[in-house]
Design a protein around this motif. Sequence first.
Motif, PDB file in Angstrom:
ATOM      1  N   ASP A  65       2.670 104.483  33.912  1.00 38.24           N
ATOM      2  CA  ASP A  65       3.881 105.284  34.080  1.00 38.24           C
ATOM      3  C   ASP A  65       5.042 104.648  33.342  1.00 38.24           C
ATOM      4  O   ASP A  65       5.816 105.319  32.663  1.00 38.24           O
ATOM      5  CB  ASP A  65       4.237 105.391  35.560  1.00 38.24           C
ATOM      6  CG  ASP A  65       3.369 106.417  36.260  1.00 38.24           C
ATOM      7  OD1 ASP A  65       3.339 106.430  37.493  1.00 38.24           O
ATOM      8  OD2 ASP A  65       2.712 107.202  35.546  1.00 38.24           O
TER       9      ASP A  65
ATOM     10  N   LEU B 116      -3.423 100.274  42.057  1.00 37.65           N
ATOM     11  CA  LEU B 116      -2.031 100.653  41.817  1.00 37.65           C
ATOM     12  C   LEU B 116      -1.441 100.101  40.524  1.00 37.65           C
ATOM     13  O   LEU B 116      -0.640 100.769  39.882  1.00 37.65           O
ATOM     14  CB  LEU B 116      -1.157 100.214  43.005  1.00 37.65           C
ATOM     15  CG  LEU B 116      -1.480 100.916  44.328  1.00 37.65           C
ATOM     16  CD1 LEU B 116      -0.616 100.364  45.437  1.00 37.65           C
ATOM     17  CD2 LEU B 116      -1.290 102.413  44.191  1.00 37.65           C
TER      18      LEU B 116
ATOM     19  N   THR C 299      -1.940 102.281  37.247  1.00 33.80           N
ATOM     20  CA  THR C 299      -1.149 103.515  37.276  1.00 33.80           C
ATOM     21  C   THR C 299       0.314 103.211  37.045  1.00 33.80           C
ATOM     22  O   THR C 299       0.998 103.881  36.274  1.00 33.80           O
ATOM     23  CB  THR C 299      -1.288 104.214  38.639  1.00 33.80           C
ATOM     24  OG1 THR C 299      -2.608 104.055  39.116  1.00 33.80           O
ATOM     25  CG2 THR C 299      -0.931 105.673  38.539  1.00 33.80           C
TER      26      THR C 299
ATOM     27  N   VAL D 214      -3.035  98.368  29.029  1.00 32.16           N
ATOM     28  CA  VAL D 214      -4.250  97.564  28.975  1.00 32.16           C
ATOM     29  C   VAL D 214      -3.882  96.093  28.833  1.00 32.16           C
ATOM     30  O   VAL D 214      -4.347  95.229  29.588  1.00 32.16           O
ATOM     31  CB  VAL D 214      -5.136  98.028  27.797  1.00 32.16           C
ATOM     32  CG1 VAL D 214      -6.353  97.149  27.678  1.00 32.16           C
ATOM     33  CG2 VAL D 214      -5.545  99.474  27.972  1.00 32.16           C
TER      34      VAL D 214
ATOM     35  N   TYR E 284      -2.207  94.721  31.972  1.00 31.75           N
ATOM     36  CA  TYR E 284      -3.150  94.461  33.062  1.00 31.75           C
ATOM     37  C   TYR E 284      -3.847  93.133  32.849  1.00 31.75           C
ATOM     38  O   TYR E 284      -4.041  92.357  33.789  1.00 31.75           O
ATOM     39  CB  TYR E 284      -4.156  95.610  33.132  1.00 31.75           C
ATOM     40  CG  TYR E 284      -5.118  95.537  34.277  1.00 31.75           C
ATOM     41  CD1 TYR E 284      -6.476  95.372  34.058  1.00 31.75           C
ATOM     42  CD2 TYR E 284      -4.676  95.621  35.590  1.00 31.75           C
ATOM     43  CE1 TYR E 284      -7.369  95.309  35.108  1.00 31.75           C
ATOM     44  CE2 TYR E 284      -5.556  95.549  36.641  1.00 31.75           C
ATOM     45  CZ  TYR E 284      -6.904  95.399  36.400  1.00 31.75           C
ATOM     46  OH  TYR E 284      -7.782  95.331  37.440  1.00 31.75           O
TER      47      TYR E 284
END
Lengths: 344, 448, 295
Positions: free
Chosen positions: A277, A270, A273, A294, A297
């Motif tokens: 967004d 999740l 994504t 990137v 994360y």
Amino acid sequence: MQTLPRRLGVAVIVAVIVVLASIKLDAFRDYQIAEIAVEVTAVAGLTLLTGLSGQISLGNGAFMAIGGYTAALLLMHLNWPFVAVLVLAAAVAAASGGVVGAAAARLRGPYLAGATLMLGVALPSLAYAYPGLLGGDQGLNVAFTTPGFLGATFPLTRWQAWVSAAVALITLVLLANLYYSRIGRNWRAVRDDEVAAALDGVNVAAARILAFVVSAACAGLAGALLAIVTGLVAPGAFTITLSIALLTAAAIGGLGSLPGALWGSLVIVLVPTYVTDVATSNGLSSSVGSNIPVAAYGVVLILVMLVFPQGIQGGLRRILALFTGPDPKTQKPVRPRTDKEGIS
Amino acid sequence: MTRPIRLRWQAAAIMTVAALTVAACSSSSSSGSTPASGSSTGALTASAPGITSTQILIGSHQPLTGPAAPGYDEIAPASAAYFSYVNAHGGVYGRKIVYKYINDGYDPTTTASVVRQLVLQDNVYALFDGLGTPTHLAAVQFLNSEKVPDVFVASGCECWNEPTTYPETFGWQIDYVREGKILGQYVKQHFAGKKVGFFYQDDEFGLDGVKGLDDEIPASMIASKQSYVDTNVNIAPQVAALRASGAQVIVSFSIPAFTALLKLNTLKLGFSPTLVVSNVGSDPITLSGLLESFAKQGGATVNGNALTNGMITDEYLPALSTSDSWYVLLKKVHDQYDPKAPLDGNVFYGMAVAYTFVQAMLKAGRNPTRASLLSAIEAGLPQGPMVSQFAYAAGNHAGATGAYIGIINNGVVTQQGPVLVTDTSASGAITTYTGTEQQAPASGIPSP
Amino acid sequence: MVEFLQFTLSGIVFGMIYAAVALSLVLIWRGTRLLNYAQGGMAMFTTYVAIEVIHHTGSYWAGFAVALAAGVVLGAACQLTVIRPTMNKPPLNAVIVTIGLLTLLEGLAGIFYGGQYRSFPAAFSITGLKIGTTPLGVSRFDVFVAVAVLVTTLVLAAAFKYTNAGLRMRAAAFNTTIARLSGIRVARVLTVGWALAGLIGALAGVLVSPSTFLYPNSMDTIFVFGFTAAVIGGLDSPAGAVVGGLLLGVVLSYVAGYLGSKGSDLTSLVALAILVVVLMIRPGGLFSAARMRQV
């Protein structure tokens, strides 16, 4: 979750929740449920291998590939019912896990990491070497449809969510049984002190190999599920990035913990994504906008490991402990760092 | 022992909360608007999913990050730039094209997820220019079973031309087998008696190219075939093997980075074969960018163009020279809407495919449906910027049918000879194209 | 015969690049007992810094020097900010943190410098050297690469063995408590270790980037082979890193050269085979110290 009836009870409750959610949520969310269930199946096996038996594996993506390609070949050439295909894919992957476990039985720490890393990199290239059988870089297509008894209008994504969630729950129950069994205790003994375990009569090599077999079976099962959920097995789907993501999910969720497999899977499915967004809706220039997720994360991974050193499950335990007081059974003694080599 | 039960109940409760939060945050999928065939004038209606009275929503999956991103990540922003240009000049029958492209990192698993998000959540009208062969193969079954138009796939695989299995899917660029045949015929005719070596990427791109080459070049001319994988940049052994085989011409089906590496390795081995390169890996601007550091080392020349002189390639779009009307249009749109990107082959590709899409939408009618888009393409599209005609017909979903041979000089491709068209079969003839190149419309927008 | 020579020489050159990456991994392992999965990413990032300097000043060596300095700074910074907090936690946490660091660095590189391929210059000429009329398949720059890595290895090995600083580093990794009791500033030693590893990684980056072109993921595969080389040679041994790198580079060169079109597919499988064979015989790598016998 120390007895079987309790485990089954929780599994049934979760199954009911998933079914209700899959009906209430839209088709894409159902697909995400299926994706999460696939990851949970693979991560659960890996978290037991690395957390419980202390063997790091940077190559479980290779076992997923084995399971996925086995499933694709069986469905393409033999057209078996999918349940049989899933079982056989897990079995083939388990066998390969045994081979790898035996070869790696004497390896520790970074040497095991290096060997499994190379396994994860090298195995998918077999698809390029045998393009006739394995489809080369284009891979093999997998056809999967809803069974007739559900009716013609039953959405495929919901059926995929049900199948994947069912497999994930069954896997979790079986792994929980292992966790609390003698085998699980042997794994922990071998992880904590091999010499003491050997003196105690535990067959160290067999325990370590069995851990690899179990984790490979889970990964193979997940790979077969991935094949029927996405509809394609190709080497590009089983790169080293996948293996790293599995390990990351296991560590973030809480190494050695089965609920942790769920938390970790939720994060790796999740978060990317969600961050993508957020980035695209801000209209940044393309190369900046596509790289922000990137970088974000990476920051998430670092922060979670620093803030929750025992993973999310460990963090939850600590938060609950604040309300209910410390539980002597779950407290782990802090082990001082000795001159033994670490898992890294 | 009540503690563990409470913990597990709490865990289950947290999960339920999480699931419901996810549900609350998700946008509920709206069912598609009722399809209605619009009248030829008058009101714009929401005639299909993704179409409203003001906009057309299309989606794509593209590698924006990861090892496959360099170069290819320019294509979607270039298409978006052309759509912005069209939107600023009235749009398509007054509707604006909204182009939502999502990063899949060239991973088929991510592609499967992204495409489902676009179709099931965003309700796009069509999937446009999905990039990559293994990635798009993860999407094509789903798109066809959901009956979503899957137009102008960005890949030269023959697999998009399957009208019976994949009726929604259409190719656009020239496929690799055709390229191989056209390049192969040129080699056979101009290098008769010389030894030829193949250098190709070990995937469907290279293998299809070699298939086309083998159809044309007699086996007696082929001295060696060497392949590479794009994860391993050490191609020195392959180039040494090519040199050892005595190859005087090397035909290369390689991506730009490996074309450049091929050139560098031939320099290192003191070996100067003629290089014949597939269009995929021959964009002069990209190559000179890659080679510029070495041109500076090698001599007095200031840019990398010196190292690409004499390279032979095939082109299915016009050359990027100021005398070409399409280049003028490209530059206009680029300077206004995508100025940070280099003005190279990838950007031209992005705009050209967007141009074809606008042509298709104009033919699909004032109030298009998904079916009317498919029929519009199958009825045949004007060639637009392509140098040859499209193959689109009721039983044929392949795109460009031909290309011309060009030689790179000073960073520009100079055309040699006519445009050649062919098919993908081993025995299909290669003929001269009888049509002519179209000029870009003065407004930059195709006429309906 | 000529091809054999060319395959061998080019295999040695690439092997030295793997050895450079392996060296930085060995340095971090010996110094801090951690696996730095971000080593390739750090090298990529410092190479980007170098190319910006080269573009702005026109001088290759200025860029080279700045890359090395940036490597020192980046290595120390990473250790101080994100690695230090993982010190007394389960060791896998540090690995995950370095994975996060790698992802972060690749994302930042894409944001600051864009995702396009960048051409990176070589320090010396890349035209091939010849003996008489026979091309050797290596250039002056390749010789520079090999020599630079060799010199670095020798300096490092000597430093570990013969200097007090090297001794302190080994002591701090071996047993932090006793090292502290002996008066060693363990925290500082660990930071210095990472800084040095950053330096060597930066060197590897500028040496290999002419051949790979520079983009955010350019060091990914090189890192994997470098890690493999380090494991083959034994993670405690700088000499092992070089031997492992050379072995890998040369064998893979033969595979690609002699097996024609099948060779490129088999490269990573052969690397796996080499790794398995070496580890079956010596589970600690080729140059591992003899272990205590377990009773």
